[in-house]
Motif scaffolding. Structure first.
Motif, PDB file in Angstrom:
ATOM      1  N   LEU A  23      -2.955  -0.539  -3.525  1.00 40.61           N
ATOM      2  CA  LEU A  23      -3.071   0.247  -2.530  1.00 40.61           C
ATOM      3  C   LEU A  23      -2.361  -0.286  -1.523  1.00 40.61           C
ATOM      4  CD1 LEU A  23      -3.449   3.124  -1.357  1.00 40.61           C
ATOM      5  CD2 LEU A  23      -5.825   2.115  -0.698  1.00 40.61           C
ATOM      6  N   PHE A  24      -1.366   0.147  -0.707  1.00 45.06           N
ATOM      7  CA  PHE A  24      -0.740  -0.610   0.446  1.00 45.06           C
ATOM      8  C   PHE A  24      -1.825  -0.412   1.819  1.00 45.06           C
ATOM      9  CE2 PHE A  24       1.155   0.251   4.599  1.00 45.06           C
ATOM     10  CZ  PHE A  24       1.588  -1.056   4.733  1.00 45.06           C
ATOM     11  N   ASN A  25      -2.642   0.637   2.071  1.00 45.34           N
ATOM     12  CA  ASN A  25      -3.154   1.081   3.168  1.00 45.34           C
ATOM     13  C   ASN A  25      -4.053  -0.402   3.773  1.00 45.34           C
ATOM     14  OD1 ASN A  25      -4.967   1.919   5.264  1.00 45.34           O
ATOM     15  ND2 ASN A  25      -5.128   3.788   4.269  1.00 45.34           N
ATOM     16  N   PRO A  26      -3.448  -0.809   4.850  1.00 51.54           N
ATOM     17  CA  PRO A  26      -4.243  -2.057   5.371  1.00 51.54           C
ATOM     18  C   PRO A  26      -5.840  -1.809   5.636  1.00 51.54           C
ATOM     19  CG  PRO A  26      -2.075  -1.764   6.489  1.00 51.54           C
ATOM     20  CD  PRO A  26      -2.197  -0.421   5.682  1.00 51.54           C
TER      21      PRO A  26
ATOM     22  N   ILE B  99     -10.963  -0.017  -1.208  1.00 51.71           N
ATOM     23  CA  ILE B  99     -10.250   0.626  -2.595  1.00 51.71           C
ATOM     24  C   ILE B  99      -9.599  -0.469  -3.265  1.00 51.71           C
ATOM     25  CG2 ILE B  99      -8.608   2.026  -3.047  1.00 51.71           C
ATOM     26  CD1 ILE B  99      -9.456   3.764  -0.582  1.00 51.71           C
ATOM     27  N   LYS B 100      -8.778  -1.535  -2.507  1.00 52.03           N
ATOM     28  CA  LYS B 100      -8.378  -2.541  -3.389  1.00 52.03           C
ATOM     29  C   LYS B 100      -9.233  -3.435  -4.242  1.00 52.03           C
ATOM     30  CE  LYS B 100      -4.906  -2.694   0.295  1.00 52.03           C
ATOM     31  NZ  LYS B 100      -4.068  -3.612   1.304  1.00 52.03           N
ATOM     32  N   LEU B 101     -10.431  -3.499  -3.682  1.00 50.24           N
ATOM     33  CA  LEU B 101     -11.328  -4.601  -4.384  1.00 50.24           C
ATOM     34  C   LEU B 101     -11.754  -3.655  -5.557  1.00 50.24           C
ATOM     35  CD1 LEU B 101     -13.229  -6.938  -4.794  1.00 50.24           C
ATOM     36  CD2 LEU B 101     -14.866  -5.731  -3.090  1.00 50.24           C
TER      37      LEU B 101
ATOM     38  N   ASP C 166     -10.462  -5.606   7.157  1.00 53.02           N
ATOM     39  CA  ASP C 166     -10.260  -7.221   7.366  1.00 53.02           C
ATOM     40  C   ASP C 166     -10.385  -7.799   5.909  1.00 53.02           C
ATOM     41  OD1 ASP C 166     -10.562  -7.390  10.023  1.00 53.02           O
ATOM     42  OD2 ASP C 166     -12.514  -6.922  10.038  1.00 53.02           O
ATOM     43  N   LEU C 167     -10.424  -7.128   4.812  1.00 54.40           N
ATOM     44  CA  LEU C 167     -10.426  -7.826   3.471  1.00 54.40           C
ATOM     45  C   LEU C 167      -9.170  -8.187   3.073  1.00 54.40           C
ATOM     46  CD1 LEU C 167     -12.970  -5.144   1.296  1.00 54.40           C
ATOM     47  CD2 LEU C 167     -13.043  -7.569   1.863  1.00 54.40           C
ATOM     48  N   SER C 168      -8.044  -7.521   3.223  1.00 52.01           N
ATOM     49  CA  SER C 168      -6.855  -7.842   2.685  1.00 52.01           C
ATOM     50  C   SER C 168      -6.028  -8.686   3.445  1.00 52.01           C
ATOM     51  CB  SER C 168      -5.906  -6.382   2.197  1.00 52.01           C
ATOM     52  OG  SER C 168      -5.784  -5.592   3.314  1.00 52.01           O
TER      53      SER C 168
END
Length: 486
Positions: A184-187, A192-194, A254-256
């Protein structure tokens, strides 16, 4: 005349790129004659045409002619072919483009390939291509990251895994697992990316696991690459590289590490990140794998012996447990404890496997009818249960091809969208032993890698895409050798 002008600009761009991007050799390259089997892998987000059309404002500084589908692909395909890569991982590939052009071109060049489109109404996806004379496909796995069982998994991103057997008599036992994804791109949605990463790792674990001993889990060699939409100085990057993450008191934005997500999103609730409804533990593997001994997807018996530790090119001599030793008194103290604070202690000591085992046990306890009800917040055991779900792990020992810790900031970039510069494309590979930043490579050895560009370089090139480069990303490449450890 306009065509001649564009051709002239294209030649200047390609000439400049050739002067900027060079192959950087590792120490192992000097002994490359030792490696009986070598190959080059590329990962490349080639920018889907739908992304261009739906986000024209991002490319307002690009000449319209350079954004046309035919023009862009006519630059991208020769670039890939010229690289002479043996394995090619592509993201943002339009399905029609893959079926009608990419597959035909590479079929004629001696390649085989697999493709998986994103779910929903999206027309693009990921592809893996490999040179037939070098590899045979043993197994393929497409992973769709959308699920009605987990609320966070409501996006259409996917991952793709190819299990390849080298066409070489010395490596009939070895299975190379090539995994690529476009997260997923959404900063603002690192949560969700995790979840997407942990699901992908669970599928990769199920395919690549050779056996489990009382010391560690043994895997076939793995190359993990793609567009992760994760920056190198981010918690999610550390999760991939170091094997663990603590999401306590952190914002999802702040995760990505993407600048547009900083201090944005939502305060992460670890409970929402649980994937047990998919059968995936906090250790990022399917729960039936917790005590698994052999990998059912292969019939090849893999050697687990290792080369002598006197090999001076392997700069790490780990302990036999592959982790920092645990004092017997500490193990006794942990015992049958239901206190999740031990997880933090174990993680700090580098014992991700023990931390994962304790986390899994705590989760099993929470599912037991004898576990205190969550409404009773006065009980310390319940407090421990809530805390335990802030920690997530995986057992892969991944090392990045591009070592950003040794480079000055700002980092070299892999993409330019509008006026934003990003380093979101990565290549990781598995090693046999790892402790902190020291590691020992196993059967998969990195010999060289293709250098990146700076933000200043991208501006001087006229931005991305341009007359000579067909995507808003650049390709990443690494050259590997295979070695039988005896």
């Amino acid at each position: 005349m306009a065509g001649q002008s564009a051709r002239s600009v294209e030649e200047l761009i390609l000439k400049k790129m050739a002067s900027i991007r060079r192959w950087k050799k590792t120490k192992l390259y000097k002994a490359q004659s030792k490696w009986d089997f070598q190959f080059t892998i590329m990962t490349y987000n080639i920018l889907s045409q739908n992304a261009v059309e739906n986000h024209r404002y991002l490319y307002r500084n690009c000449h319209p002619a350079f954004l046309q589908d035919d023009y862009r692909i006519s630059r991208i395909l020769p670039e890939i072919l010229k690289s002479k890569s043996d394995i090619i991982c592509l993201q943002e590939v339009e399905q029609n483009l893959f079926n009608n052009r990419i597959k035909q071109v590479f079929d004629s060049q001696g390649f085989e390939s697999i493709f998986k489109s994103r779910t929903g109404s999206h027309s693009d996806g990921c592809a893996i291509l490999w040179r037939k004379k070098k590899f045979d496909l043993v197994h393929e796995k497409a992973v769709e990251f959308r699920s009605t069982s987990v609320e966070l998994l409501d996006r259409d991103n996917i991952g793709l895994i190819a299990v390849l057997k080298p066409n070489h008599p010395k490596f009939t036992h070895l299975l190379l697992h090539v995994a690529t994804t476009h997260l997923l791109f959404n900063p603002k949605r690192g949560d969700i990316k995790l979840c997407q990463l942990r699901w992908f790792f669970a599928e990769l674990e199920r395919l690549s696991l050779k056996k489990v001993t009382n010391v560690k889990r043994h895997y076939h060699p793995i190359i993990l690459c793609g567009d992760f939409n994760i920056e190198p100085d981010s918690p999610l990057y550390e999760f991939i590289q170091k094997g663990g993450i603590n999401v306590l008191n952190i914002m999802s934005g702040d995760l990505s590490g993407q600048s547009d997500g900083k201090n944005k999103g939502r305060l992460i609730n670890g409970q929402s990140l649980l994937l047990h409804k998919l059968g995936i533990s906090d250790a990022s593997r399917f729960e039936e794998q917790e005590t698994k001994i052999e990998n059912p997807t292969t019939t090849h018996k893999a050697s687990t012996s290792s080369k002598s530790s006197s090999d001076t090119r392997e700069n790490f001599s780990p302990t036999s447990s592959d982790t920092k030793p645990v004092d017997p008194g500490l193990l006794a103290a942990i015992g049958s404890s239901n206190d999740s604070r031990w997880i933090t202690t174990l993680l700090a000591m580098g014992n991700h496997q023990l931390a994962a085992e304790l986390s899994s046990r705590l989760q099993a306890n929470r599912m037991s009818p004898d576990w205190p009800d969550s409404a009773d917040s006065s009980k310390s055991s319940d407090s421990g249960a809530k805390e335990s779900v802030q920690h997530f792990y995986h057992d892969f020992k991944f090392v990045p091809v591009y070592k950003y810790k040794t480079l000055p900031k700002p980092f070299p970039i892999t993409s330019m969208t509008g006026n934003d510069f990003n380093t979101v494309d990565h290549i990781f590979y598995s090693v046999s032993r790892k402790q902190d930043d020291l590691y020992r490579e196993g059967s998969l050895r990195l010999l060289s890698f293709y250098s990146l560009i700076s933000s200043k370089d991208a501006v001087e090139l006229g931005g991305l895409p341009n007359a000579g480069l067909g995507s808003d990303h650049i390709c990443l490449m690494a050259h590997f050798g295979l070695c039988n450890r005896k």
